[in-house]
Write an enzyme that holds these catalytic residues in place. Structure first.
Site, PDB file in Angstrom:
ATOM      1  N   GLU A 185       0.830  -1.220   0.000  1.00  0.00           N
ATOM      2  CA  GLU A 185       0.000   0.000   0.000  1.00  0.00           C
ATOM      3  C   GLU A 185       0.860   1.264   0.000  1.00  0.00           C
ATOM      4  O   GLU A 185       0.774   2.080   0.918  1.00  0.00           O
ATOM      5  CB  GLU A 185      -0.894   0.005   1.251  1.00  0.00           C
ATOM      6  CG  GLU A 185      -1.766  -1.219   1.421  1.00  0.00           C
ATOM      7  CD  GLU A 185      -2.436  -1.289   2.790  1.00  0.00           C
ATOM      8  OE1 GLU A 185      -1.973  -0.608   3.737  1.00  0.00           O
ATOM      9  OE2 GLU A 185      -3.421  -2.022   2.914  1.00  0.00           O
ATOM     10  N   PRO A 186       1.685   1.462  -1.011  1.00  0.00           N
ATOM     11  CA  PRO A 186       2.527   2.661  -1.015  1.00  0.00           C
ATOM     12  C   PRO A 186       1.715   3.914  -1.332  1.00  0.00           C
ATOM     13  O   PRO A 186       0.812   3.877  -2.172  1.00  0.00           O
ATOM     14  CB  PRO A 186       3.526   2.370  -2.150  1.00  0.00           C
ATOM     15  CG  PRO A 186       2.735   1.539  -3.108  1.00  0.00           C
ATOM     16  CD  PRO A 186       1.839   0.667  -2.244  1.00  0.00           C
ATOM     17  N   GLY A 187       2.006   4.983  -0.658  1.00  0.00           N
ATOM     18  CA  GLY A 187       1.356   6.257  -0.942  1.00  0.00           C
ATOM     19  C   GLY A 187       2.403   7.309  -1.241  1.00  0.00           C
ATOM     20  O   GLY A 187       2.618   7.707  -2.389  1.00  0.00           O
ATOM     21  N   ARG A 188       3.086   7.730  -0.182  1.00  0.00           N
ATOM     22  CA  ARG A 188       4.080   8.790  -0.297  1.00  0.00           C
ATOM     23  C   ARG A 188       5.110   8.494  -1.383  1.00  0.00           C
ATOM     24  O   ARG A 188       5.450   9.381  -2.177  1.00  0.00           O
ATOM     25  CB  ARG A 188       4.801   8.929   1.053  1.00  0.00           C
ATOM     26  CG  ARG A 188       5.781  10.085   1.127  1.00  0.00           C
ATOM     27  CD  ARG A 188       6.561  10.018   2.439  1.00  0.00           C
ATOM     28  NE  ARG A 188       5.698   9.890   3.587  1.00  0.00           N
ATOM     29  CZ  ARG A 188       5.138  10.907   4.237  1.00  0.00           C
ATOM     30  NH1 ARG A 188       5.358  12.130   3.847  1.00  0.00           N
ATOM     31  NH2 ARG A 188       4.353  10.690   5.275  1.00  0.00           N
ATOM     32  N   CYS A 243      -2.866  33.752   9.677  1.00  0.00           N
ATOM     33  CA  CYS A 243      -2.614  34.438  10.939  1.00  0.00           C
ATOM     34  C   CYS A 243      -2.300  33.471  12.067  1.00  0.00           C
ATOM     35  O   CYS A 243      -3.082  33.324  13.014  1.00  0.00           O
ATOM     36  CB  CYS A 243      -3.803  35.329  11.265  1.00  0.00           C
ATOM     37  SG  CYS A 243      -3.916  36.638  10.045  1.00  0.00           S
ATOM     38  N   GLU A 244      -1.194  32.790  11.937  1.00  0.00           N
ATOM     39  CA  GLU A 244      -0.657  31.902  12.971  1.00  0.00           C
ATOM     40  C   GLU A 244       0.841  31.869  12.782  1.00  0.00           C
ATOM     41  O   GLU A 244       1.307  31.756  11.658  1.00  0.00           O
ATOM     42  CB  GLU A 244      -1.145  30.458  12.759  1.00  0.00           C
ATOM     43  CG  GLU A 244      -2.530  30.206  13.203  1.00  0.00           C
ATOM     44  CD  GLU A 244      -2.753  28.723  13.534  1.00  0.00           C
ATOM     45  OE1 GLU A 244      -1.776  28.027  13.875  1.00  0.00           O
ATOM     46  OE2 GLU A 244      -3.903  28.306  13.444  1.00  0.00           O
ATOM     47  N   TYR A 302       0.352  13.936   0.474  1.00  0.00           N
ATOM     48  CA  TYR A 302      -0.069  14.611   1.707  1.00  0.00           C
ATOM     49  C   TYR A 302       0.067  16.136   1.560  1.00  0.00           C
ATOM     50  O   TYR A 302       0.409  16.828   2.516  1.00  0.00           O
ATOM     51  CB  TYR A 302       0.705  14.063   2.928  1.00  0.00           C
ATOM     52  CG  TYR A 302       0.610  12.562   3.027  1.00  0.00           C
ATOM     53  CD1 TYR A 302      -0.569  11.954   3.428  1.00  0.00           C
ATOM     54  CD2 TYR A 302       1.679  11.737   2.661  1.00  0.00           C
ATOM     55  CE1 TYR A 302      -0.688  10.569   3.477  1.00  0.00           C
ATOM     56  CE2 TYR A 302       1.572  10.354   2.708  1.00  0.00           C
ATOM     57  CZ  TYR A 302       0.389   9.780   3.122  1.00  0.00           C
ATOM     58  OH  TYR A 302       0.274   8.409   3.163  1.00  0.00           O
TER      59      TYR A 302
HETATM   60  C1  PLP Z   1      -1.293   5.957   5.168  1.00  0.00           C
HETATM   61  C2  PLP Z   1      -1.343   4.499   4.928  1.00  0.00           C
HETATM   62  C3  PLP Z   1      -0.586   3.922   3.905  1.00  0.00           C
HETATM   63  C4  PLP Z   1       0.372   4.715   3.044  1.00  0.00           C
HETATM   64  O1  PLP Z   1       1.489   5.122   3.738  1.00  0.00           O
HETATM   65  P1  PLP Z   1       2.705   5.822   2.952  1.00  0.00           P
HETATM   66  O2  PLP Z   1       3.655   6.179   4.003  1.00  0.00           O
HETATM   67  O3  PLP Z   1       2.152   6.995   2.249  1.00  0.00           O
HETATM   68  O4  PLP Z   1       3.245   4.814   2.002  1.00  0.00           O
HETATM   69  C5  PLP Z   1      -0.720   2.574   3.673  1.00  0.00           C
HETATM   70  N1  PLP Z   1      -1.552   1.806   4.437  1.00  0.00           N
HETATM   71  C6  PLP Z   1      -2.295   2.318   5.428  1.00  0.00           C
HETATM   72  C7  PLP Z   1      -3.175   1.445   6.210  1.00  0.00           C
HETATM   73  C8  PLP Z   1      -2.203   3.692   5.717  1.00  0.00           C
HETATM   74  O5  PLP Z   1      -2.930   4.200   6.713  1.00  0.00           O
END
Ligand code: PLP
Length: 435
Positions: A276-279, A344-345, A373
């Site tokens: 599950e890669p995101g970043r 304004c912070e 993100y």
């Molecule tokens: C946020 C998240 C990801 C992705 O994480 P990255 O650091 O962006 O790769 C994968 N799995 C779950 C369950 C998450 O909450």
């Protein structure tokens, strides 16, 4: 092949589009994504996992839910890891098959579980026993068996920022790994569940494979224990978390090093692995384009006030995150400055005392590594517009998310009939003074 973000003749380009052209057409601030960079990262991640034969890659939609981005990743064979029904809507709208969608998240509502069952998503990652019981009942009532795995919390310090650590026992995620055997046994008896394995996700922006390897090894022992207890384990979801280099010179684990580690730990598991890669996929593919509004003197260093703010890019305010700041037309001159937005912070500060390209009012600049993100965390704080998103592909670019102007937000607000002008007890102070 040219780099997706590169200076040519003194101007920063995204692929073959000069950033000033985008600023002129779309305005600032704006997120700008490179299709090539997205594809490169998606392919690099997959290539790193080449040793693993049976695998499913699911992009963590929360990192960047833009429809065009998801569509591009769908074409790369990615499914989706979602944490809400809203993200499911986005993934399905991008053409990702329901069967490729994994539903993670510690607080799925009954309505969301129902929506996901109706859609026929590929897998539910259960975060607690009761969730499994509720899901099983809902599925059984429909004559379905919901494909599910149990998320375990391995009690590992991933060595990342506390707010994005998810695998320590005091965190809210998953069931304690020591309780997993008992919970699994009880859930596996429910006829509405097709319980098939384990999930794990210990945190984000991981710069060291060590904690991941320890966590995966713990999962491996659990898989053996579950099989010894008579369960059939066919799927293990290893989550996301692979970190990115935000600071020039930072060295992060490569997808190949990650893949080699995964293969070493899991080669005897005989399961389909899910990732599950995101970043890692989206982060390097985007910049936040901004204009310098003012350069004002500060107590120590001058403040570069830009038109992007914490509501557009929250990571520095949330996690003290570092985003490299570079001028779109660098002259070679440098300055030491603080970089801040208009909100304004005092928290609306991107950097203090940083050595940056010298800039002055009217100059364009970007915050780099903002594709993950970034826009997804944007808000309208200070009644600022929701920041637009632009996708570049070669010499083409398109607005893939509109700027949502304050007028549109105002139109979504309503004044109840009981608040009337007659309730006004006195003339507004300013009006009285002016009179
Ligand atoms: C946020 C998240 C990801 C992705 O994480 P990255 O650091 O962006 O790769 C994968 N799995 C779950 C369950 C998450 O909450």
């Amino acid at each position: 092949m040219p780099l997706p973000f590169e200076c040519r003749d003194g101007v920063l380009y995204v692929e073959d589009v000069a950033l000033p052209a985008i600023a002129a057409a779309v305005g600032t601030p704006a997120y700008v994504y490179s299709s090539a960079a997205l594809r490169n990262a998606a392919r690099a991640f997959r290539a790193g996992l080449a040793p693993i034969r049976r695998k499913h890659l699911a992009f963590a939609v929360k990192a960047n839910p833009n429809l065009a981005v998801l569509k591009l990743l769908a074409a790369e064979g990615y499914g989706a890891d979602i944490v809400s029904a809203g993200e499911m809507l986005h993934a399905l709208a991008a053409g990702m098959p329901a069967s490729s969608i994994i539903f993670s998240g510690v607080g799925k509502s009954r309505r969301e579980l129902s929506t996901a069952l109706d859609a026929g998503i590929g897998q539910f990652n259960l975060e607690l026993e009761e969730e499994g019981v509720v899901l099983a009942a809902m599925a059984a009532a429909r004559g379905q068996r919901a494909p599910a795995v149990l998320r375990v919390n391995p009690d590992i310090d991933a060595g990342t920022h506390a707010k994005i650590s998810t695998g320590r026992k005091q965190n809210k995620f998953g069931v304690a790994i020591d309780d997993a055997l008992g919970i699994y046994a009880r859930l596996s008896k429910l006829e509405g569940l097709a319980l098939r394995g384990i999930a794990i996700h210990i945190g984000s922006q991981l710069s060291d494979l060590g904690p991941l390897e320890i966590a995966y090894a713990r999962v491996g022992r659990l898989v053996s224990d579950l099989r010894a207890a008579g369960h059939t384990i066919t799927h293990v979801d290893l989550g996301g978390g692979l970190g990115l280099s935000y600071r020039p010179g930072d060295v992060m684990p490569s997808p190949a090093a990650y893949g080699a580690m995964v293969w070493r730990v899991t080669r005897d598991w005989n399961v389909a692995l899910m990732f599950e890669p995101g970043r890692f996929i989206a982060g390097d593919a985007g910049v936040l384009l901004t204009e310098v509004l003012w350069v004002k003197p500060g107590a120590v260093d001058p403040y570069v006030i830009v038109d992007a703010a914490m509501n557009d890019l929250a990571r520095p305010a949330l996690y003290d995150a570092f985003h490299d700041f570079v001028a779109v037309r660098p002259t070679g001159a440098r300055m030491t400055a603080n970089i801040a937005g208009p909100v304004c912070e005092s928290g609306d500060t991107f950097a203090m005392g940083r050595d940056i390209d010298a800039v002055s009012a009217g100059d364009l600049a970007v915050f780099r590594t903002a594709g993950a993100y970034g826009a997804t965390m944007a808000s309208t704080y200070n009644c600022r517009a929701l920041v637009p998103e632009v996708l570049v592909d070669g010499d083409r670019f398109a607005v893939v998310a509109d700027r949502i102007a304050p007028e549109a937000m105002l139109a979504a607000q309503h004044i109840p009939a009981w608040i009337t002008d007659e309730d006004r007890t006195s003339e507004p102070v300013l009006a009285r003074k002016a009179a």
